[in-house]
Enzyme design. Structure first.
Site, PDB file in Angstrom:
ATOM      1  N   HIS A 125     -65.101 -62.040 110.508  1.00 27.29           N
ATOM      2  CA  HIS A 125     -65.374 -62.958 111.601  1.00 27.29           C
ATOM      3  C   HIS A 125     -66.872 -63.005 111.853  1.00 27.29           C
ATOM      4  CE1 HIS A 125     -61.509 -64.379 112.943  1.00 27.29           C
ATOM      5  NE2 HIS A 125     -61.002 -63.150 112.910  1.00 27.29           N
ATOM      6  N   ARG A 175     -55.129 -72.305  94.152  1.00 28.04           N
ATOM      7  CA  ARG A 175     -53.714 -71.945  94.032  1.00 28.04           C
ATOM      8  C   ARG A 175     -52.806 -72.987  94.666  1.00 28.04           C
ATOM      9  NH1 ARG A 175     -55.763 -66.787  95.331  1.00 28.04           N
ATOM     10  NH2 ARG A 175     -54.898 -66.852  97.447  1.00 28.04           N
ATOM     11  N   ASP A 182     -70.831 -68.537 113.195  1.00 23.27           N
ATOM     12  CA  ASP A 182     -69.894 -69.621 112.884  1.00 23.27           C
ATOM     13  C   ASP A 182     -70.552 -70.995 112.900  1.00 23.27           C
ATOM     14  OD1 ASP A 182     -67.755 -67.961 112.502  1.00 23.27           O
ATOM     15  OD2 ASP A 182     -66.779 -68.393 114.404  1.00 23.27           O
ATOM     16  N   ASP A 217     -47.598 -80.410 104.190  1.00 22.64           N
ATOM     17  CA  ASP A 217     -47.238 -79.049 103.806  1.00 22.64           C
ATOM     18  C   ASP A 217     -47.691 -78.836 102.365  1.00 22.64           C
ATOM     19  OD1 ASP A 217     -46.185 -76.604 103.290  1.00 22.64           O
ATOM     20  OD2 ASP A 217     -44.090 -77.154 103.676  1.00 22.64           O
ATOM     21  N   LEU A 218     -48.792 -78.114 102.217  1.00 22.33           N
ATOM     22  CA  LEU A 218     -49.350 -77.918 100.882  1.00 22.33           C
ATOM     23  C   LEU A 218     -48.479 -77.033  99.998  1.00 22.33           C
ATOM     24  CD1 LEU A 218     -53.147 -77.629 101.703  1.00 22.33           C
ATOM     25  CD2 LEU A 218     -52.050 -79.340 100.254  1.00 22.33           C
ATOM     26  N   TYR A 238     -70.424 -61.091 110.021  1.00 19.98           N
ATOM     27  CA  TYR A 238     -71.375 -61.818 109.180  1.00 19.98           C
ATOM     28  C   TYR A 238     -72.803 -61.661 109.700  1.00 19.98           C
ATOM     29  CZ  TYR A 238     -66.899 -64.068 108.102  1.00 19.98           C
ATOM     30  OH  TYR A 238     -65.586 -64.314 107.783  1.00 19.98           O
ATOM     31  N   GLY A 293     -61.786 -74.451 104.364  1.00 15.04           N
ATOM     32  CA  GLY A 293     -62.287 -73.165 104.794  1.00 15.04           C
ATOM     33  C   GLY A 293     -61.393 -72.004 104.414  1.00 15.04           C
ATOM     34  N   TYR A 294     -60.697 -72.124 103.280  1.00 15.71           N
ATOM     35  CA  TYR A 294     -59.837 -71.044 102.819  1.00 15.71           C
ATOM     36  C   TYR A 294     -60.668 -69.921 102.178  1.00 15.71           C
ATOM     37  CZ  TYR A 294     -56.233 -74.738 103.006  1.00 15.71           C
ATOM     38  OH  TYR A 294     -55.398 -75.742 103.400  1.00 15.71           O
ATOM     39  N   ARG A 295     -60.005 -68.787 101.979  1.00 18.14           N
ATOM     40  CA  ARG A 295     -60.652 -67.748 101.175  1.00 18.14           C
ATOM     41  C   ARG A 295     -60.806 -68.259  99.739  1.00 18.14           C
ATOM     42  NH1 ARG A 295     -58.392 -61.695 102.670  1.00 18.14           N
ATOM     43  NH2 ARG A 295     -57.676 -62.163 104.784  1.00 18.14           N
TER      44      ARG A 295
END
Length: 385
Positions: A136, A101, A166, A70-71, A140, A93-95
């Site tokens: 998605h 953060r 993807d 759990d980050l 792209y 693969g986060y924004r």
């Protein structure tokens, strides 16, 4: 069906990869590294990553191991940093900005492991006006001009599942990038960040076509070119039973064999006369409608006419050529593509099924020397990024 059962660990044996769980191109890239022999530890978040199938069917998590961290918990980021310290590659693969953060961004990871290759998988990239926007695959490839090339000219663009964006423009470019950066890190002792954006990769895939466009050999519209369905001897045709045959008889010698076996050699207009391509297409289409897909498959069997039946996902594994090569394998009751490509000395295999979330905490903690993973980290709210 022949199965790819050869035991092996692949050319990346000994390479350690940390994958921060997500969906889509990141997990697929990590699967490819795992298929090639890397020890991939997927850091799952409490509650799962959100893919709408049961974890035991998520083939993109095969050949991996999973721990749950759990980050957002007090000691969560420290556990990931402990893993990063012992890893060669990390994939997230986060924004843009989310990993920072959460305390597991490139700066924090490189402070612990300067040699680490930090792979970032996004749709829009780490910078630019759209970097913080959701998106998605379809958006792209739409923006890069790729989607606009696919389909019939009098119909909306055809959607190629999520393969072009993807996986081709995203996952494969991320894998190329992190392996190139790993080579550099091992030569210099310095890691780096790999910014793999699907828009960049999808645009890059069309490099040849941009060259043809500049040279006047490609029209900037659908269904008007040699490789986009505009050519009557490069396309698909319906058969008598509602199935389809694919034709790719581009070169003269292949085309000659095609029209002969199709039985239109005497009535087909010249392939070089573009003004009569519509007539040629109608002739070809009418002829294909006279027999079933299986009958036409038999007609073209063993020829160089470059004609093949259009198979479904369930039909493909049983095709004699794919079965002979073991292109598909059956593991844990799931028929799936076998690892690719193939290596003569360091053979690959599906070694284990999809990693179940948190199933390997004790093994990873012991083998990677990360006891913090066992210090009672409790599930908390997911990241949702």
């Amino acid at each position: 069906m022949a199965m790819a059962r050869t035991p092996g660990h692949g050319p990346l044996a000994g390479v350690r990869v940390v994958e921060l769980a997500g969906i889509g191109p990141g997990p697929f890239a990590a699967m490819l590294l795992a298929d090639l022999g890397a020890d991939v530890v997927r850091v799952d978040r409490p509650g799962g990553a959100g893919l709408a199938i049961a974890p035991e069917y998520d083939v993109t998590n095969r050949n991996k191991r999973s721990v749950i961290v759990d980050l957002k918990a007090e000691h969560g980021p420290a556990g990931v940093l402990d893993l990063a310290e012992r890893a060669d590659i990390l994939i997230e693969g986060y924004r843009p900005g989310v990993a920072e953060r959460l305390g597991v961004g490139p700066e924090a990871c490189h402070a612990r492991n300067p040699k680490l290759v930090y792979g970032r998988m996004t749709g829009w990239g780490q910078e630019g006006p759209l970097a913080q926007r959701a998106g998605h695959d379809i958006a792209y490839i739409a923006l890069t001009g790729t989607l606009g090339m696919i389909g019939n000219p009098d119909e909306p663009p055809a959607i190629p599942a999520n393969l072009v964006g993807d996986y081709a423009g995203g996952s494969l470019y991320l894998v190329v990038g992190v392996l190139a950066a790993l080579h550099h890190a091992r030569a210099t002792g310095t890691g780096q960040v790999v910014d793999a954006a699907i828009v960049d990769g999808a645009a890059h895939l069309a490099a040849m076509i941009h060259g043809m466009l500049a040279a006047g050999g490609w029209q900037d519209r659908r269904g008007a070119n040699l490789l986009d369905g505009g050519c009557p001897f490069y396309g698909t045709y319906e058969t008598a039973d509602g199935q389809y045959m694919a034709v790719g008889a581009l070169e003269q010698q292949f085309y000659a064999e095609f029209v002969e076996l199709l039985g239109i050699g005497d009535e087909a207009p010249s392939r070089k006369d573009v003004s009569r391509w519509s007539e040629l297409r109608e002739t070809v289409a009418a002829r294909f409608k006279t027999r079933t897909r299986d009958e036409w498959t038999a007609v073209f069997e063993g020829s160089d006419a470059c004609v093949a039946p259009v198979l479904s996902l369930r039909e493909a594994p049983a095709h004699p050529h794919l079965a002979a090569r073991g292109t598909f394998t059956d593991h844990g009751g799931i028929t799936q593509p076998a690892p690719a490509p193939r290596f003569s000395a360091t053979r690959t295999a599906v070694r284990s099924g999809p990693a179940q979330p948190g199933a390997h905490v004790e093994d990873v903690a012991r083998e990677w020397g990360v006891p913090r993973l066992l210090e009672g980290l409790r599930p908390g709210p997911g990241d949702g990024a």
